[in-house]
Write a protein that holds these residues in place. Structure first.
Motif, PDB file in Angstrom:
ATOM      1  N   THR A 112      10.252  12.964   2.366  1.00 47.84           N
ATOM      2  CA  THR A 112       9.317  11.939   2.710  1.00 47.84           C
ATOM      3  C   THR A 112       8.719  12.176   3.949  1.00 47.84           C
ATOM      4  OG1 THR A 112      10.993  10.096   1.778  1.00 47.84           O
ATOM      5  CG2 THR A 112       9.205   9.375   3.105  1.00 47.84           C
ATOM      6  N   ARG A 129       2.013   8.114   0.910  1.00 49.84           N
ATOM      7  CA  ARG A 129       2.069   6.988  -0.132  1.00 49.84           C
ATOM      8  C   ARG A 129       1.192   7.336  -1.210  1.00 49.84           C
ATOM      9  NH1 ARG A 129       5.816   3.201   0.098  1.00 49.84           N
ATOM     10  NH2 ARG A 129       4.245   1.672  -0.984  1.00 49.84           N
ATOM     11  N   ASN A 133       1.248   7.960  -5.244  1.00 47.96           N
ATOM     12  CA  ASN A 133       0.806   6.845  -6.177  1.00 47.96           C
ATOM     13  C   ASN A 133      -0.521   7.409  -6.960  1.00 47.96           C
ATOM     14  OD1 ASN A 133       2.953   4.482  -6.210  1.00 47.96           O
ATOM     15  ND2 ASN A 133       2.379   4.952  -4.160  1.00 47.96           N
ATOM     16  N   HIS A 192       9.860  10.930  -6.148  1.00 52.85           N
ATOM     17  CA  HIS A 192       9.414   9.623  -5.140  1.00 52.85           C
ATOM     18  C   HIS A 192       8.942   8.435  -5.905  1.00 52.85           C
ATOM     19  CE1 HIS A 192      10.814  11.439  -1.482  1.00 52.85           C
ATOM     20  NE2 HIS A 192      10.097  12.374  -1.724  1.00 52.85           N
ATOM     21  N   ASN A 195      11.567   6.640  -7.771  1.00 55.87           N
ATOM     22  CA  ASN A 195      12.457   5.989  -6.945  1.00 55.87           C
ATOM     23  C   ASN A 195      11.676   4.669  -6.498  1.00 55.87           C
ATOM     24  OD1 ASN A 195      14.601   5.482  -5.416  1.00 55.87           O
ATOM     25  ND2 ASN A 195      13.644   6.443  -3.602  1.00 55.87           N
ATOM     26  N   GLU A 196      10.573   4.634  -6.259  1.00 51.59           N
ATOM     27  CA  GLU A 196       9.797   3.546  -5.789  1.00 51.59           C
ATOM     28  C   GLU A 196       9.664   2.334  -7.048  1.00 51.59           C
ATOM     29  OE1 GLU A 196       5.802   1.914  -3.448  1.00 51.59           O
ATOM     30  OE2 GLU A 196       6.369   4.075  -3.573  1.00 51.59           O
ATOM     31  N   HIS A 197       9.248   2.897  -8.009  1.00 50.82           N
ATOM     32  CA  HIS A 197       8.662   2.072  -9.349  1.00 50.82           C
ATOM     33  C   HIS A 197       9.521   1.960 -10.320  1.00 50.82           C
ATOM     34  CE1 HIS A 197       4.812   1.732  -7.073  1.00 50.82           C
ATOM     35  NE2 HIS A 197       4.939   2.918  -7.017  1.00 50.82           N
ATOM     36  N   LYS A 205      18.169   8.566  -5.486  1.00 48.15           N
ATOM     37  CA  LYS A 205      18.458   7.164  -4.978  1.00 48.15           C
ATOM     38  C   LYS A 205      19.610   7.021  -4.217  1.00 48.15           C
ATOM     39  CE  LYS A 205      19.441   5.290  -9.468  1.00 48.15           C
ATOM     40  NZ  LYS A 205      19.087   4.440 -10.285  1.00 48.15           N
TER      41      LYS A 205
END
Length: 223
Positions: A112, A129, A133, A192, A195-197, A205
């Motif tokens: 990250t 980010r 995305n 990543h 993990n977010e969505h 995670k």
């Protein structure tokens, strides 16, 4: 070293822009504010008209720097890959052990991102980010082959080549070094994103990171 890093300029292929945004205060505001806006509303909803309102300038002034929002996304993506390449080089150049160097390289390209104070007008955390995305939208287009011939992705490919060289140094007879290198770079972003969505379909995670996964993958693959 600190003075060297503070004077470093990240270079983006000149065909991507009409006027280099790094050469003026307006250009820097365009980059700085576009990162914030795209992160907030997404690339699909992003327009130069909305950006112009934020920076207090008319839409036409932004078109003097970029012919389209697609070119702006290409610029942001290229800047990120160049910045990541700089991180990779700086953090691995003094490591003599080939295995340790590859472990560090995998960490650099899959971790990250935290903000880098050497580039005050660019928030690397927000840009990261956007890369997670939105960056695939820069090449998942019907024009990708034309854009590739124009050299828009040369930094991205150069970064993968650097990883491929490190993999080949660890195991010269491994036949898929380039494929593994590109998998690490793109797969790190994808994990990543999941993990977010979509956290239900990734193990990255609860303390297990994409870096942990890809370092283990590389070790198991090459040993």
């Amino acid at each position: 070293m600190k003075d060297l890093l503070s004077s470093l300029k990240i270079s983006v292929p000149s065909k991507i822009y009409i006027k280099d945004p790094e050469t003026s205060e307006l250009g820097k505001r365009i980059i700085e504010s576009s990162i914030v806006l795209i992160n907030n509303i997404g690339f699909e909803s992003f327009t130069f008209k909305k950006l112009g309102k934020i920076i207090g300038s008319n839409e036409s002034s932004i078109y003097r720097y970029f012919e389209s929002k697609h070119k702006l996304l290409l610029y942001l993506s290229s800047w990120y890959w160049a910045w990541l390449e700089y991180q990779l080089v700086i953090e691995t150049f003094s490591i003599s052990d080939k295995n340790e160097k590859l472990v560090k390289a995998v960490e650099v390209v899959t971790r990250t991102v935290e903000e880098d104070s050497n580039f005050s007008h660019i928030n690397e955390t927000l840009l990261y980010r956007i890369i997670v995305n939105e960056s695939s939208k820069s090449f998942l287009t019907k024009k990708v082959d034309k854009d590739n011939k124009e050299g828009y992705f040369e930094i991205y490919k150069r970064l993968i080549n650097r990883l491929e060289v490190m993999i080949a140094e660890v195991k010269p007879n491994y036949k898929f070094a380039m494929s593994l290198a590109s998998t690490i770079l793109e797969g790190g972003l994808h994990q990543h994103f999941l993990n977010e969505h979509f956290p239900s379909i990734t193990n990255c995670k609860a303390g297990q990171t994409p870096t942990d996964f890809y370092q283990q993958l590389v070790y198991k693959t090459l040993n």
